[in-house]
Design a protein around this motif. Structure first.
Motif, PDB file in Angstrom:
ATOM      1  N   ILE A   1     -31.403 -40.705  -7.824  1.00 39.18           N
ATOM      2  CA  ILE A   1     -30.934 -40.146  -7.209  1.00 39.18           C
ATOM      3  C   ILE A   1     -30.406 -39.129  -7.154  1.00 39.18           C
ATOM      4  N   PRO A   2     -29.277 -38.289  -6.632  1.00 40.03           N
ATOM      5  CA  PRO A   2     -28.496 -37.792  -4.997  1.00 40.03           C
ATOM      6  C   PRO A   2     -29.671 -36.249  -5.253  1.00 40.03           C
ATOM      7  N   GLU A   3     -29.891 -35.961  -4.064  1.00 38.64           N
ATOM      8  CA  GLU A   3     -30.245 -34.495  -4.254  1.00 38.64           C
ATOM      9  C   GLU A   3     -30.451 -33.638  -4.750  1.00 38.64           C
ATOM     10  N   ILE A   4     -30.818 -32.534  -5.815  1.00 34.36           N
ATOM     11  CA  ILE A   4     -30.199 -31.427  -6.764  1.00 34.36           C
ATOM     12  C   ILE A   4     -30.221 -30.232  -4.787  1.00 34.36           C
ATOM     13  N   SER A   5     -29.079 -29.794  -5.426  1.00 32.92           N
ATOM     14  CA  SER A   5     -28.625 -28.752  -4.800  1.00 32.92           C
ATOM     15  C   SER A   5     -28.405 -26.607  -5.420  1.00 32.92           C
ATOM     16  N   GLN A   6     -28.532 -26.682  -4.382  1.00 25.97           N
ATOM     17  CA  GLN A   6     -28.931 -25.202  -4.398  1.00 25.97           C
ATOM     18  C   GLN A   6     -28.110 -23.961  -5.861  1.00 25.97           C
ATOM     19  N   ASN A   7     -26.846 -25.087  -6.049  1.00 26.43           N
ATOM     20  CA  ASN A   7     -25.731 -24.041  -6.768  1.00 26.43           C
ATOM     21  C   ASN A   7     -25.833 -24.403  -8.240  1.00 26.43           C
ATOM     22  N   LEU A   8     -27.036 -25.892  -8.117  1.00 22.80           N
ATOM     23  CA  LEU A   8     -27.212 -25.746  -9.524  1.00 22.80           C
ATOM     24  C   LEU A   8     -28.248 -25.457  -9.820  1.00 22.80           C
ATOM     25  N   ILE A   9     -29.552 -25.028  -9.619  1.00 22.99           N
ATOM     26  CA  ILE A   9     -30.670 -24.620  -9.880  1.00 22.99           C
ATOM     27  C   ILE A   9     -30.268 -22.919  -9.870  1.00 22.99           C
ATOM     28  N   LYS A  10     -29.193 -22.223  -9.075  1.00 27.14           N
ATOM     29  CA  LYS A  10     -29.133 -20.635  -9.075  1.00 27.14           C
ATOM     30  C   LYS A  10     -28.244 -20.895 -10.421  1.00 27.14           C
ATOM     31  N   ASP A  11     -27.272 -21.842 -11.126  1.00 30.87           N
ATOM     32  CA  ASP A  11     -26.439 -21.938 -12.763  1.00 30.87           C
ATOM     33  C   ASP A  11     -27.839 -21.342 -13.323  1.00 30.87           C
ATOM     34  N   LYS A  12     -29.068 -22.861 -12.943  1.00 27.75           N
ATOM     35  CA  LYS A  12     -29.873 -22.506 -13.949  1.00 27.75           C
ATOM     36  C   LYS A  12     -30.631 -21.291 -14.500  1.00 27.75           C
ATOM     37  N   ALA A  13     -31.303 -20.348 -13.012  1.00 26.64           N
ATOM     38  CA  ALA A  13     -31.806 -18.677 -13.256  1.00 26.64           C
ATOM     39  C   ALA A  13     -30.595 -18.407 -13.984  1.00 26.64           C
ATOM     40  N   SER A  14     -29.053 -18.466 -13.861  1.00 26.93           N
ATOM     41  CA  SER A  14     -28.128 -16.820 -14.420  1.00 26.93           C
ATOM     42  C   SER A  14     -28.210 -17.660 -15.597  1.00 26.93           C
ATOM     43  N   ILE A  15     -28.601 -19.119 -16.554  1.00 26.33           N
ATOM     44  CA  ILE A  15     -28.296 -19.210 -17.838  1.00 26.33           C
ATOM     45  C   ILE A  15     -29.853 -18.543 -18.688  1.00 26.33           C
ATOM     46  N   LEU A  16     -30.596 -18.814 -17.076  1.00 19.78           N
ATOM     47  CA  LEU A  16     -32.265 -18.145 -17.814  1.00 19.78           C
ATOM     48  C   LEU A  16     -32.166 -16.542 -18.250  1.00 19.78           C
ATOM     49  N   VAL A  17     -31.507 -16.414 -17.193  1.00 19.31           N
ATOM     50  CA  VAL A  17     -31.061 -14.704 -17.498  1.00 19.31           C
ATOM     51  C   VAL A  17     -30.221 -13.982 -18.292  1.00 19.31           C
ATOM     52  N   LYS A  18     -29.134 -14.896 -19.037  1.00 16.45           N
ATOM     53  CA  LYS A  18     -28.064 -14.738 -19.931  1.00 16.45           C
ATOM     54  C   LYS A  18     -29.061 -14.839 -21.412  1.00 16.45           C
ATOM     55  N   ALA A  19     -30.061 -15.925 -21.010  1.00 12.59           N
ATOM     56  CA  ALA A  19     -31.674 -16.447 -22.141  1.00 12.59           C
ATOM     57  C   ALA A  19     -32.292 -14.875 -22.406  1.00 12.59           C
ATOM     58  N   ARG A  20     -32.130 -13.971 -21.491  1.00 11.26           N
ATOM     59  CA  ARG A  20     -33.175 -13.163 -21.221  1.00 11.26           C
ATOM     60  C   ARG A  20     -34.408 -13.572 -20.889  1.00 11.26           C
ATOM     61  N   LEU A  21     -34.893 -14.641 -20.544  1.00  7.46           N
ATOM     62  CA  LEU A  21     -36.196 -15.169 -20.499  1.00  7.46           C
ATOM     63  C   LEU A  21     -36.172 -14.953 -19.060  1.00  7.46           C
ATOM     64  N   ILE A  22     -35.677 -14.329 -18.104  1.00 10.36           N
ATOM     65  CA  ILE A  22     -36.331 -13.376 -16.849  1.00 10.36           C
ATOM     66  C   ILE A  22     -35.490 -12.198 -16.876  1.00 10.36           C
ATOM     67  N   ARG A  23     -36.227 -11.509 -16.238  1.00 11.82           N
ATOM     68  CA  ARG A  23     -34.883  -9.751 -15.993  1.00 11.82           C
ATOM     69  C   ARG A  23     -35.905  -9.544 -14.444  1.00 11.82           C
ATOM     70  N   ARG A  24     -34.919  -8.804 -14.011  1.00  9.74           N
ATOM     71  CA  ARG A  24     -35.167  -7.580 -13.262  1.00  9.74           C
ATOM     72  C   ARG A  24     -36.755  -7.025 -12.741  1.00  9.74           C
ATOM     73  N   CYS A  25     -37.207  -6.437 -11.838  1.00 11.35           N
ATOM     74  CA  CYS A  25     -38.334  -5.962 -12.702  1.00 11.35           C
ATOM     75  C   CYS A  25     -37.480  -4.545 -12.247  1.00 11.35           C
ATOM     76  N   GLU A  26     -39.444  -3.577 -12.247  1.00 10.10           N
ATOM     77  CA  GLU A  26     -37.999  -2.022 -12.034  1.00 10.10           C
ATOM     78  C   GLU A  26     -38.669  -1.556 -11.008  1.00 10.10           C
TER      79      GLU A  26
END
Lengths: 535, 222
Positions: free
Chosen positions: A140-165
């Motif tokens: 499998i080719p190397e995983i690009s950063q953009n893929l993980i970035k997308d994952k991160a925004s999905i996690l934010v949308k699902a509210r599983l991660i958030r900004r710190c105060e």
């Protein structure tokens, strides 16, 4: 706050961050908000270490700070934030099942770091994923950063991660307190490009941050959109895991699996759909979900599980009639009832394990009838009187059952008094929660002892493994065997035993974590209406 | 009052038969705390196992490992043992190998920051030396000028005899000072030679230093 809870907290801190952090953390838990000098005085440790420990605790979102009236910065700790550490594996596993391996690694990274810039977390995740890919030798080719970035925004949308105060600053730009969030939506503002810069946080100067006065933001809280725009520049660039969303997910998962057990798989699908629909509509703290219409549920069902209106109607009826009022006819699902039912089933399991099935029968009578006299309990549970009495008193002695006296005459003479047995669910679950804390702390102590007793052996095994893995490259089979035999047969047996024991202990830790979660969810759900009234 | 007095002799004030005890039976006395490990009526079942749980156990172990390695795990400073051992150098703490972590001070209260600069001030006797030399520096340039004049005056010794005397005096003074310095240096070397054993064997690794950085307002030590 109970002593047992603190004991567990101490064990957790010790295990995760070492003795010094544990001492500082416990001193903060025992006393409310405390200034730095006081902590140093109380713990009788060197200032340097206390400072270091405090930094660790703030980084891990355990300690918050604010300025008191006399201008000193006071620190305060939160026991619940520490107890979350018991459930870390649950969070990671949950992220894996929901969004896959990349999300798992992201959440793990954020949990270990406590808080981190998204850029750092993404980079580390990419690195880890590619490393494991290289190790497995797949094509499998190397995983690009953009893929993980997308994952991160999905996690934010699902509210599983958030900004710190974010932090508040005084006029000189000194950090004085954690920002109290006016608008929770700000925390879930989706990540921007600058969030992915490696050292976004440290580059920004204090002056730049204080450009937008906080008062302005405060005034605009009503208008979410405009304050979002404002906060964009000032919003904290640090991210952390939103444990509350995970807790909601665990609760929903527990409800779904309960429905699956009571009715069947299809009913649980209906329930899942309802919960998913309500997730976006309901305020997380509400005891009852938003109302859902029949057609809404029907259309939202997953494509492969669509059922006819008739069948759906029957399932909904089934759900509303059979599941202890999880679902009511208006078309809403009642979280409070559901959590209560889950808690009851948890308590029932404990009764079953401790006192046997006959006691459980009596307990169910007590739960169903609310106030019951002794004779009635015996009669309704259909047990021989002597045995029933013995079991009842044993449960009474262990505080699973309570007794209400109701006297006909003012002298409280036993002959003229009714004795009603009943179950105070809240009290029982509080007691069980305490026991769970105690048990979890005990399990941890036990495991540490187990490890430290066999430290020499474990170290030896580690060294041997290290040597063997270094030999692998040269593939010298004979040498490998020779080294393997350095661990004798009896030693190997002992090692296996230790491994098994610690695995059992760790499993029970995880299960205890789950029980604690359900009990806490129930207790919190009973507390919440009061706080709402206060507002 | 009378009622209370009469009640005393009868033992218990309540009718114990209602509680299911016979007349003659003695109530068990409670004279000790409950046992540390209360007897269980049923042996607890072993915890359930499934793949999810096993995975989480593995996750937990991994997490613990990475937490121990993380810079947030604060280690106790090495305690001074009975004697210093050679092997101590190679004994590593739990996370000694971990990279040093510097919190982002934009997010932390400043009072938690260790003050490094003040420490440097406390150690530095150097700035004072510099200052001392700077005061000398103009003297040197003056001296050079004077020396030039001396040379010139040697070329034509008859002129400016007075000045010559003065400059020679200045030179002598300087020379004396230089000699003094040299003497001091030599003395130092001798010292070293004599007491090498002691001085070299004593090694301060600096661990105990800077613990009391609150009271470094006293100024440099001489």
């Amino acid at each position: 706050m109970s002593r047992l809870k603190f004991e567990l907290c101490e064990q957790l801190l010790k295990e995760c961050y070492g003795d010094i952090v544990a001492t500082v953390g416990m001193s903060l838990l025992h006393n409310k908000a405390t200034p730095l000098a006081m902590i140093i005085h109380r713990t009788k440790m060197e200032a340097k270490q206390v400072k270091q420990a405090l930094c660790s605790l703030i980084q891990q979102n355990i300690v918050t700070f604010h300025q008191n009236n006399s201008g000193l910065i006071e620190y305060s700790g939160s026991a619940d934030a520490i107890l979350c550490r018991l459930r870390f594996p649950h969070y990671i596993h949950c992220a894996k099942t929901l969004f896959g391996d990349a999300a798992e690694l992201l959440v793990e990274e954020l949990l270990v770091q406590g808080r981190s810039t998204l850029g750092d977390a993404v980079n580390k995740t990419v690195y880890k994923l590619n490393e494991s890919l290289a190790a497995s030798g797949s094509s499998i080719p190397e995983i690009s950063q953009n893929l993980i970035k997308d994952k991160a925004s999905i996690l934010v949308k699902a509210r599983l991660i958030r900004r710190c105060e974010d932090v508040c600053r005084d006029k000189d730009g000194k950090v004085i307190s954690m920002n109290v969030t006016f608008n929770p939506e700000l925390l879930f503002d989706s990540p921007r490009e600058h969030d992915y810069e490696r050292t976004a946080g440290s580059k920004r100067s204090a002056a730049e941050i204080s450009e937008v006065p906080l008062k302005k933001v405060k005034l605009e809280t009503g208008d979410a959109a405009s304050s979002l725009g404002k906060q964009n520049d000032t919003g904290s660039s640090y991210w952390c895991v939103n444990v509350h969303q995970f807790h909601h997910h665990f609760r929903d998962q527990a409800i779904i699996s309960a429905v699956a057990k009571i009715i069947d798989q299809k009913a649980s699908e209906v329930m899942r759909t309802m919960l998913r629909l309500s997730e976006t509509k309901t305020v997380p703290t509400d005891p009852i979900s938003a109302h859902l219409s029949f057609t809404e549920i029907c259309t939202a069902m997953p494509k492969d599980k669509i059922m006819t209106n008739n069948v759906m109607d029957q399932y909904l009826k089934c759900l509303s009639e059979n599941c202890c009022g999880f679902v009511t006819r208006i078309g809403e699902s009642d979280f409070f009832k559901a959590v209560e039912a889950l808690c009851i089933s948890e308590i029932e399991t404990i009764i079953l394990e401790r006192f046997g099935s006959k006691a459980l029968r009596m307990y169910r009578v007590l739960l169903a009838e609310k106030q019951v006299e002794q004779e009635q309990v015996v009669e309704k549970s259909m047990l021989p009187p002597k045995e029933a009495k013995e079991l009842l008193y044993r449960m009474f002695a262990e505080n699973f059952v309570t007794l209400t006296e109701l006297s006909k005459a003012p002298d409280h003479a036993p002959a003229r008094t009714f004795y009603f047995f009943n179950v105070n669910l809240l009290q029982v679950s509080r007691m069980l929660l305490e026991k769970c804390y105690k048990a979890a702390a005990n399990v941890m102590v036990r495991r540490q002892k187990c490890i430290s007793e066999n430290k020499r052996l474990l170290d030896k095994q580690e060294r041997v493994d290290a040597i063997i893995s270094s030999l692998d490259v040269e593939s010298a089979a004979e040498q490998k065997e020779e080294i393997e035999q350095m661990v004798t047969l009896s030693e190997r047996k002992q090692l296996k035993k230790v491994g098994e024991a610690s695995k059992v202990l760790e499993t029970s830790e995880l299960l205890l974590g789950h029980t604690i979660f359900i009990l806490e969810a129930f207790i919190n759900s009973t507390v919440r209406p009061v706080t709402v009234l206060k507002k | 009052m009378a009622g209370r007095g009469r009640g005393r002799g009868r033992g218990l004030s309540i009718n114990i038969e209602a509680l299911g005890l016979g007349r003659g039976e003695v109530l068990p006395s409670v004279a000790q705390p409950p046992p540390l490990y209360p007897p269980l009526f049923f042996r607890p079942l072993p915890p359930a196992r499934n793949s999810d749980l096993d995975y989480m156990v593995a996750l937990r172990q991994e997490l613990r490992f990475s937490l121990h390695k993380s810079p947030y795990y604060v280690n106790a400073p090495h305690k001074a043992k009975d004697i210093e051992r050679y092997s101590d150098k190679y004994m590593l703490g739990a996370n000694d190998g971990a990279q040093k972590w510097e919190p982002d001070w934009n997010m932390f209260p400043a009072e938690l920051q260790e003050k490094r600069k003040r420490k440097l001030k406390a150690t530095g006797a150097k700035p004072n030396l510099k200052a001392a030399r700077q005061t000398k520096a103009p003297d040197v340039s003056q001296l050079l000028e004077k020396l030039e004049k001396v040379d010139e005056s040697r070329e034509n010794p008859d002129d400016e005899g007075n000045e010559n005397e003065e400059t020679e005096e200045g030179v002598k003074k300087e020379k004396n000072e230089d000699e003094d310095d040299e003497e001091e240096e030599e003395y130092d070397e001798e010292d070293l030679e004599e007491e090498t054993d002691y001085n070299l064997a004593y090694f301060d690794n600096g661990e105990g230093y800077g613990d009391d950085d609150e009271d470094d307002d006293e100024g440099p030590t001489y």
